[in-house]
Design a protein around this motif. Structure first.
Motif, PDB file in Angstrom:
ATOM      1  N   HIS A  53     -21.382  36.416 -19.792  1.00 40.22           N
ATOM      2  CA  HIS A  53     -21.890  36.017 -18.481  1.00 40.22           C
ATOM      3  C   HIS A  53     -22.820  37.088 -17.918  1.00 40.22           C
ATOM      4  N   HIS A  54     -22.406  38.346 -18.006  1.00 38.56           N
ATOM      5  CA  HIS A  54     -23.234  39.441 -17.506  1.00 38.56           C
ATOM      6  C   HIS A  54     -24.508  39.602 -18.339  1.00 38.56           C
ATOM      7  N   LEU A  55     -24.386  39.415 -19.648  1.00 40.45           N
ATOM      8  CA  LEU A  55     -25.563  39.499 -20.516  1.00 40.45           C
ATOM      9  C   LEU A  55     -26.569  38.403 -20.183  1.00 40.45           C
ATOM     10  N   LEU A  56     -26.090  37.173 -20.026  1.00 39.71           N
ATOM     11  CA  LEU A  56     -26.994  36.070 -19.669  1.00 39.71           C
ATOM     12  C   LEU A  56     -27.618  36.286 -18.298  1.00 39.71           C
ATOM     13  N   ASP A  57     -26.877  36.848 -17.376  1.00 38.92           N
ATOM     14  CA  ASP A  57     -27.417  37.151 -16.055  1.00 38.92           C
ATOM     15  C   ASP A  57     -28.596  38.113 -16.181  1.00 38.92           C
ATOM     16  N   HIS A  58     -28.404  39.159 -16.948  1.00 40.28           N
ATOM     17  CA  HIS A  58     -29.478  40.140 -17.135  1.00 40.28           C
ATOM     18  C   HIS A  58     -30.676  39.512 -17.850  1.00 40.28           C
ATOM     19  N   LEU A  59     -30.418  38.749 -18.904  1.00 39.84           N
ATOM     20  CA  LEU A  59     -31.521  38.125 -19.649  1.00 39.84           C
ATOM     21  C   LEU A  59     -32.299  37.132 -18.795  1.00 39.84           C
ATOM     22  N   SER A  60     -31.604  36.350 -17.984  1.00 40.16           N
ATOM     23  CA  SER A  60     -32.315  35.376 -17.148  1.00 40.16           C
ATOM     24  C   SER A  60     -33.155  36.076 -16.092  1.00 40.16           C
ATOM     25  N   GLU A  61     -32.650  37.177 -15.531  1.00 37.33           N
ATOM     26  CA  GLU A  61     -33.410  37.919 -14.522  1.00 37.33           C
ATOM     27  C   GLU A  61     -34.657  38.566 -15.101  1.00 37.33           C
ATOM     28  N   THR A  62     -34.568  39.083 -16.314  1.00 38.54           N
ATOM     29  CA  THR A  62     -35.730  39.755 -16.909  1.00 38.54           C
ATOM     30  C   THR A  62     -36.691  38.796 -17.577  1.00 38.54           C
ATOM     31  N   THR A  63     -36.222  37.617 -17.947  1.00 36.73           N
ATOM     32  CA  THR A  63     -37.084  36.636 -18.623  1.00 36.73           C
ATOM     33  C   THR A  63     -37.843  35.776 -17.633  1.00 36.73           C
ATOM     34  N   ARG A  64     -37.267  35.526 -16.476  1.00 34.68           N
ATOM     35  CA  ARG A  64     -37.864  34.593 -15.520  1.00 34.68           C
ATOM     36  C   ARG A  64     -39.276  34.974 -15.072  1.00 34.68           C
ATOM     37  N   ARG A  72     -35.410  29.650 -16.410  1.00 39.65           N
ATOM     38  CA  ARG A  72     -34.593  28.591 -15.789  1.00 39.65           C
ATOM     39  C   ARG A  72     -33.522  28.093 -16.753  1.00 39.65           C
ATOM     40  N   HIS A  73     -33.875  27.963 -18.023  1.00 41.46           N
ATOM     41  CA  HIS A  73     -32.879  27.521 -19.006  1.00 41.46           C
ATOM     42  C   HIS A  73     -31.772  28.568 -19.171  1.00 41.46           C
ATOM     43  N   ALA A  77     -27.782  28.129 -18.467  1.00 34.80           N
ATOM     44  CA  ALA A  77     -26.743  28.564 -19.408  1.00 34.80           C
ATOM     45  C   ALA A  77     -25.770  29.522 -18.720  1.00 34.80           C
ATOM     46  N   HIS A  78     -26.281  30.376 -17.876  1.00 37.92           N
ATOM     47  CA  HIS A  78     -25.465  31.327 -17.106  1.00 37.92           C
ATOM     48  C   HIS A  78     -24.457  30.571 -16.232  1.00 37.92           C
ATOM     49  N   THR A  79     -24.939  29.531 -15.559  1.00 39.69           N
ATOM     50  CA  THR A  79     -24.061  28.739 -14.687  1.00 39.69           C
ATOM     51  C   THR A  79     -23.008  27.988 -15.496  1.00 39.69           C
ATOM     52  N   LEU A  80     -23.411  27.381 -16.605  1.00 36.38           N
ATOM     53  CA  LEU A  80     -22.451  26.646 -17.437  1.00 36.38           C
ATOM     54  C   LEU A  80     -21.415  27.583 -18.051  1.00 36.38           C
ATOM     55  N   LEU A  81     -21.842  28.774 -18.430  1.00 31.27           N
ATOM     56  CA  LEU A  81     -20.887  29.735 -18.973  1.00 31.27           C
ATOM     57  C   LEU A  81     -19.890  30.161 -17.897  1.00 31.27           C
ATOM     58  N   TRP A  82     -20.361  30.268 -16.655  1.00 36.82           N
ATOM     59  CA  TRP A  82     -19.448  30.586 -15.558  1.00 36.82           C
ATOM     60  C   TRP A  82     -18.394  29.488 -15.420  1.00 36.82           C
ATOM     61  N   GLN A  83     -18.804  28.238 -15.546  1.00 37.26           N
ATOM     62  CA  GLN A  83     -17.851  27.136 -15.434  1.00 37.26           C
ATOM     63  C   GLN A  83     -16.807  27.217 -16.548  1.00 37.26           C
ATOM     64  N   ALA A  84     -17.229  27.564 -17.757  1.00 37.87           N
ATOM     65  CA  ALA A  84     -16.277  27.730 -18.859  1.00 37.87           C
ATOM     66  C   ALA A  84     -15.327  28.892 -18.582  1.00 37.87           C
TER      67      ALA A  84
END
Length: 151
Positions: A53-64, A72-73, A77-84
């Motif tokens: 979750h933390h890795l995806l958060d960082h990747l989404s922030e730096t990729t956006r 956005r994708h 994925a970050h949100t769906l992983l949080w739900q899991a």
């Protein structure tokens, strides 16, 4: 002169984590009879998902900024992983406690978990991750995700 890491050596820790998950999955399928999940197992799985979750958060922030669509994708994925991760946390509390029985034993009280209050219990980890997701998403984003197949 620039040094470029070969593609197969670029992310050794992620490859090691994937290998560990694959090994664990194979080991679980070989045991007869298959043992149900226990609290320790779900705690470790929750820790793994929280790290992702933390890795995806960082990747989404730096990729956006340079690639908005890809960012956005990754955010989705970050949100769906949080739900899991949230579902794993809920399942943890639905499993029987090894120390005491009843609803009081399975309630979310990090200081009273049967394993004792380690430095970071599943509840504390979940609350910290929840704080970070709620800073970046809306309640609408966190609603259960459904996919409809249209042919």
């Amino acid at each position: 002169m620039t040094f470029r890491t070969p593609a197969d050596d670029a992310h050794p820790y992620l490859r090691a984590a994937n290998a560990g998950v694959r090994h664990h999955t194979r080991a679980l399928t070989r045991t007869t009879p298959a043992a149900p999940a226990d609290r320790v197992h779900l705690d470790v799985l929750h820790a793994h998902l929280t790290a992702l979750h933390h890795l995806l958060d960082h990747l989404s922030e730096t990729t956006r900024p340079p690639h908005p669509a890809a960012g956005r994708h990754l955010t989705t994925a970050h949100t769906l992983l949080w739900q899991a991760t949230a579902e794993i946390h809920l399942a943890f509390h639905l499993l029987p406690s090894s120390a005491a029985e009843g609803a009081e034993a399975s309630a979310c009280h990090p200081d009273r978990l049967p394993e004792g209050p380690p430095v970071l219990t599943i509840c504390q980890r979940h609350l910290a991750a929840g704080h970070s997701i709620r800073r970046k998403t809306t309640p609408t984003d966190l609603r259960p995700h459904t996919t409809a197949c249209v042919r």
